[in-house]
Design a protein around this motif. Structure first.
Motif, PDB file in Angstrom:
ATOM      1  N   ARG A 263       0.823  -1.209   0.000  1.00 58.39           N
ATOM      2  CA  ARG A 263       0.000   0.000   0.000  1.00 58.39           C
ATOM      3  C   ARG A 263       0.859   1.262   0.000  1.00 58.39           C
ATOM      4  O   ARG A 263       0.485   2.274  -0.606  1.00 58.39           O
ATOM      5  CB  ARG A 263      -0.951  -0.031   1.191  1.00 58.39           C
ATOM      6  N   LEU A 264       2.005   1.219   0.681  1.00 57.42           N
ATOM      7  CA  LEU A 264       2.907   2.368   0.672  1.00 57.42           C
ATOM      8  C   LEU A 264       3.397   2.655  -0.746  1.00 57.42           C
ATOM      9  O   LEU A 264       3.443   3.811  -1.182  1.00 57.42           O
ATOM     10  CB  LEU A 264       4.086   2.116   1.602  1.00 57.42           C
ATOM     11  N   LYS A 265       3.783   1.616  -1.475  1.00 59.19           N
ATOM     12  CA  LYS A 265       4.235   1.800  -2.847  1.00 59.19           C
ATOM     13  C   LYS A 265       3.116   2.388  -3.701  1.00 59.19           C
ATOM     14  O   LYS A 265       3.361   3.229  -4.581  1.00 59.19           O
ATOM     15  CB  LYS A 265       4.698   0.462  -3.426  1.00 59.19           C
ATOM     16  N   ARG A 266       1.911   1.953  -3.436  1.00 60.56           N
ATOM     17  CA  ARG A 266       0.770   2.471  -4.210  1.00 60.56           C
ATOM     18  C   ARG A 266       0.497   3.931  -3.877  1.00 60.56           C
ATOM     19  O   ARG A 266       0.246   4.750  -4.770  1.00 60.56           O
ATOM     20  CB  ARG A 266      -0.465   1.626  -3.921  1.00 60.56           C
ATOM     21  N   VAL A 267       0.515   4.268  -2.585  1.00 62.11           N
ATOM     22  CA  VAL A 267       0.223   5.644  -2.165  1.00 62.11           C
ATOM     23  C   VAL A 267       1.272   6.615  -2.698  1.00 62.11           C
ATOM     24  O   VAL A 267       0.945   7.721  -3.158  1.00 62.11           O
ATOM     25  CB  VAL A 267       0.131   5.719  -0.628  1.00 62.11           C
ATOM     26  N   LEU A 268       2.543   6.218  -2.636  1.00 60.62           N
ATOM     27  CA  LEU A 268       3.627   7.105  -3.039  1.00 60.62           C
ATOM     28  C   LEU A 268       3.899   7.085  -4.536  1.00 60.62           C
ATOM     29  O   LEU A 268       4.564   7.980  -5.064  1.00 60.62           O
ATOM     30  CB  LEU A 268       4.907   6.736  -2.276  1.00 60.62           C
ATOM     31  N   GLY A 269       3.435   6.061  -5.223  1.00 63.00           N
ATOM     32  CA  GLY A 269       3.675   5.963  -6.652  1.00 63.00           C
ATOM     33  C   GLY A 269       2.608   6.668  -7.457  1.00 63.00           C
ATOM     34  O   GLY A 269       1.627   7.185  -6.914  1.00 63.00           O
ATOM     35  N   PRO A 270       2.776   6.691  -8.777  1.00 65.66           N
ATOM     36  CA  PRO A 270       1.750   7.321  -9.631  1.00 65.66           C
ATOM     37  C   PRO A 270       0.469   6.494  -9.632  1.00 65.66           C
ATOM     38  O   PRO A 270       0.509   5.270  -9.743  1.00 65.66           O
ATOM     39  CB  PRO A 270       2.415   7.335 -11.017  1.00 65.66           C
ATOM     40  N   ARG A 271      -0.656   7.171  -9.477  1.00 64.79           N
ATOM     41  CA  ARG A 271      -1.952   6.488  -9.479  1.00 64.79           C
ATOM     42  C   ARG A 271      -2.814   7.097 -10.585  1.00 64.79           C
ATOM     43  O   ARG A 271      -3.139   8.283 -10.557  1.00 64.79           O
ATOM     44  CB  ARG A 271      -2.664   6.648  -8.131  1.00 64.79           C
ATOM     45  N   THR A 272      -3.162   6.258 -11.549  1.00 62.87           N
ATOM     46  CA  THR A 272      -4.027   6.705 -12.635  1.00 62.87           C
ATOM     47  C   THR A 272      -5.258   5.809 -12.682  1.00 62.87           C
ATOM     48  O   THR A 272      -5.145   4.580 -12.580  1.00 62.87           O
ATOM     49  CB  THR A 272      -3.294   6.634 -13.984  1.00 62.87           C
ATOM     50  N   ALA A 273      -6.399   6.415 -12.813  1.00 62.95           N
ATOM     51  CA  ALA A 273      -7.637   5.641 -12.883  1.00 62.95           C
ATOM     52  C   ALA A 273      -7.690   4.868 -14.194  1.00 62.95           C
ATOM     53  O   ALA A 273      -7.141   5.326 -15.218  1.00 62.95           O
ATOM     54  CB  ALA A 273      -8.838   6.576 -12.772  1.00 62.95           C
ATOM     55  N   PRO A 274      -8.320   3.702 -14.199  1.00 59.59           N
ATOM     56  CA  PRO A 274      -8.449   2.951 -15.455  1.00 59.59           C
ATOM     57  C   PRO A 274      -9.230   3.750 -16.497  1.00 59.59           C
ATOM     58  O   PRO A 274     -10.055   4.607 -16.164  1.00 59.59           O
ATOM     59  CB  PRO A 274      -9.228   1.694 -15.034  1.00 59.59           C
ATOM     60  N   HIS A 275      -8.961   3.487 -17.763  1.00 56.93           N
ATOM     61  CA  HIS A 275      -9.685   4.140 -18.844  1.00 56.93           C
ATOM     62  C   HIS A 275     -11.179   3.850 -18.702  1.00 56.93           C
ATOM     63  O   HIS A 275     -11.569   2.736 -18.325  1.00 56.93           O
ATOM     64  CB  HIS A 275      -9.171   3.628 -20.192  1.00 56.93           C
ATOM     65  N   PRO A 276     -12.043   4.827 -18.959  1.00 60.61           N
ATOM     66  CA  PRO A 276     -13.489   4.589 -18.814  1.00 60.61           C
ATOM     67  C   PRO A 276     -13.985   3.368 -19.581  1.00 60.61           C
ATOM     68  O   PRO A 276     -14.900   2.673 -19.124  1.00 60.61           O
ATOM     69  CB  PRO A 276     -14.102   5.883 -19.375  1.00 60.61           C
ATOM     70  N   ALA A 277     -13.386   3.090 -20.748  1.00 60.17           N
ATOM     71  CA  ALA A 277     -13.811   1.920 -21.513  1.00 60.17           C
ATOM     72  C   ALA A 277     -13.475   0.635 -20.767  1.00 60.17           C
ATOM     73  O   ALA A 277     -14.284  -0.303 -20.710  1.00 60.17           O
ATOM     74  CB  ALA A 277     -13.143   1.929 -22.887  1.00 60.17           C
ATOM     75  N   LEU A 278     -12.261   0.606 -20.193  1.00 61.21           N
ATOM     76  CA  LEU A 278     -11.875  -0.570 -19.398  1.00 61.21           C
ATOM     77  C   LEU A 278     -12.755  -0.689 -18.169  1.00 61.21           C
ATOM     78  O   LEU A 278     -13.229  -1.780 -17.835  1.00 61.21           O
ATOM     79  CB  LEU A 278     -10.403  -0.459 -18.997  1.00 61.21           C
ATOM     80  N   TRP A 279     -12.979   0.427 -17.477  1.00 61.10           N
ATOM     81  CA  TRP A 279     -13.807   0.416 -16.277  1.00 61.10           C
ATOM     82  C   TRP A 279     -15.210  -0.088 -16.597  1.00 61.10           C
ATOM     83  O   TRP A 279     -15.770  -0.931 -15.888  1.00 61.10           O
ATOM     84  CB  TRP A 279     -13.884   1.829 -15.704  1.00 61.10           C
TER      85      TRP A 279
END
Length: 303
Positions: A263-279
Motif C-alpha cells: 500500500r505504501l508503494k501504491r500511495v507514493l507511486g503514480p496512481r491513474t484511474a483505469p480508462h473509462p472503456a476498461l472500467w
C-alpha cells in the motif's frame, strides 16, 4: 442434452484459471472497489456453477442414462449396464446443490457471529480501559506502540493508542482516523466475512484463497483512497509507516498490517484511474459473471 460437461468446465475455469488472470492484471490496484466486486462476482459465479454442476451430474438426461453415469458412458467408461434409480437421482439432484448453499450460508453465519462476539468482548474491554475523545471521535488506549484500528458493527469504535496521538502530527492523525471511518462506513467487515465463508467451503480452490487475500488488501486500499481525498500522499504514507509494526485484534480492521509495504508503494507511486472503456467493460463483466452458469446450464434457444 445434459449440461454437466460444460458446467464442470466453466466452474473449473472460474476456480482455477480466472484467479491467475486477475492477479496478473495491472488495473485492480488502480480501481480497488471494482476489483473487489470482480472477486466477489467470481466467487458467486463459482458457487452457482458448482451447485448447477452437481445438479446436472445427478439429474437423469435423455440418451445419457443419468447425469454422472451418462457422462462416464459418454467418455467410454462402462460402469454398469443397469438403469439408474430415478428416485435416487432426483434426491441427489436436489440434495447436493442444497448442501452447497446451506454450507455457504452456515459458514457465513458462523464467521459473522464469531467476529461479532470477538468485537463485542474487545469493545467492552476498550470501554473500560480507554478514554473517549470527542475531538477525534475515537477511544484512546494506553499503549506504547503507535496503533489504530476500528471495531465495526452496530456500536462501532475507532481505537487509537496514546502513543499514536503523541507521535503523529494532527494531519497524520486525521488521515488515520479517516481510514478507519472508511472501514466502518463501507461495512467492510461483512465483505470480509463473505470471503471467509467462501474460503471455508472451497478452501481447496485457488479462487477461494486468492479472493480472501486480495479482498482484504483491496479494502485497505479503498480506505486509503478515502483518506487521500482530504490528506496528502506523504501524510498518509508517513502515518502508515509509523504504525506498520502495530498488531490488530481479531475482528478489527486497521491501517497497519502485513500489506503496508504494498500500500505504501501504491500511495507514493503514480496512481491513474483505469480508462473509462476498461472500467465500463470490467463492471459489465462483474455484473454478468454470476449469470453465466445459468446460461451454460440453459442456453437460449434450446428446448
Amino acid at each position: 442434452m445434459n449440461a454437466a460437461p460444460a458446467l464442470v468446465g466453466y466452474t473449473a475455469a472460474v476456480g482455477f484459471a480466472a484467479p491467475r488472470l486477475l492477479l496478473r492484471s495491472g488495473w485492480p490496484h488502480r480501481a480497488p472497489a471494482l476489483a473487489a466486486a470482480v472477486w466477489h462476482a467470481l466467487a458467486l459465479s463459482f458457487s452457482i456453477g458448482a451447485a448447477l454442476s452437481a445438479y446436472s451430474l445427478a439429474m437423469p438426461a435423455e440418451h445419457l442414462h443419468a447425469g454422472l453415469m451418462g457422462l462416464l458412458h459418454t467418455c467410454g467408461l462402462n460402469v454398469g449396464t443397469g438403469q439408474p434409480d430415478p428416485d435416487t437421482a432426483d434426491r441427489l439432484a436436489v440434495g447436493v446443490p442444497a448442501a452447497v448453499g446451506i454450507a455457504l450460508v452456515a459458514s457465513l453465519t458462523f464467521h459473522v457471529v464469531r467476529a461479532r462476539r470477538a468485537r463485542t468482548q474487545h469493545r467492552e474491554a476498550v470501554d473500560l480501559v480507554g478514554r473517549h475523545s470527542s475531538r477525534m471521535c475515537a477511544t484512546v488506549l494506553p499503549y506504547d506502540v503507535p496503533a489504530a484500528y476500528c471495531l465495526p458493527g452496530r456500536h462501532p469504535r475507532v481505537v487509537i493508542s496514546d502513543a499514536a496521538v503523541r507521535k503523529l502530527t494532527p494531519e497524520q492523525l486525521g488521515a488515520v482516523l479517516e481510514h478507519e471511518q472508511a472501514h466502518i462506513a463501507g461495512r467492510h467487515h461483512l465483505v470480509l466475512a463473505a470471503m471467509e465463508a467462501f474460503h471455508s467451503v472451497f478452501r481447496w480452490v485457488p479462487l477461494a484463497r486468492h479472493a480472501r487475500e486480495q479482498t482484504a488488501l483491496l479494502l485497505e486500499m479503498i480506505a486509503d483512497d478515502r483518506a487521500l481525498r482530504r490528506h496528502s500522499d506523504d501524510v498518509l504514507a508517513t502515518a502508515m509507516y509509523e504504525m506498520a509494526a502495530a498488531r490488530t485484534p481479531k475482528g478489527a480492521l486497521a491501517a497497519s498490517g502485513h500489506t503496508v509495504l504494498i500500500r505504501l508503494k501504491r500511495v507514493l507511486g503514480p496512481r491513474t484511474a483505469p480508462h473509462p472503456a476498461l472500467w465500463g467493460s470490467v463492471a459489465a463483466m462483474a455484473a454478468m459473471v454470476p449469470l453465466l452458469p445459468l446460461l451454460v446450464a440453459c442456453p437460449p434457444g434450446l428446448g
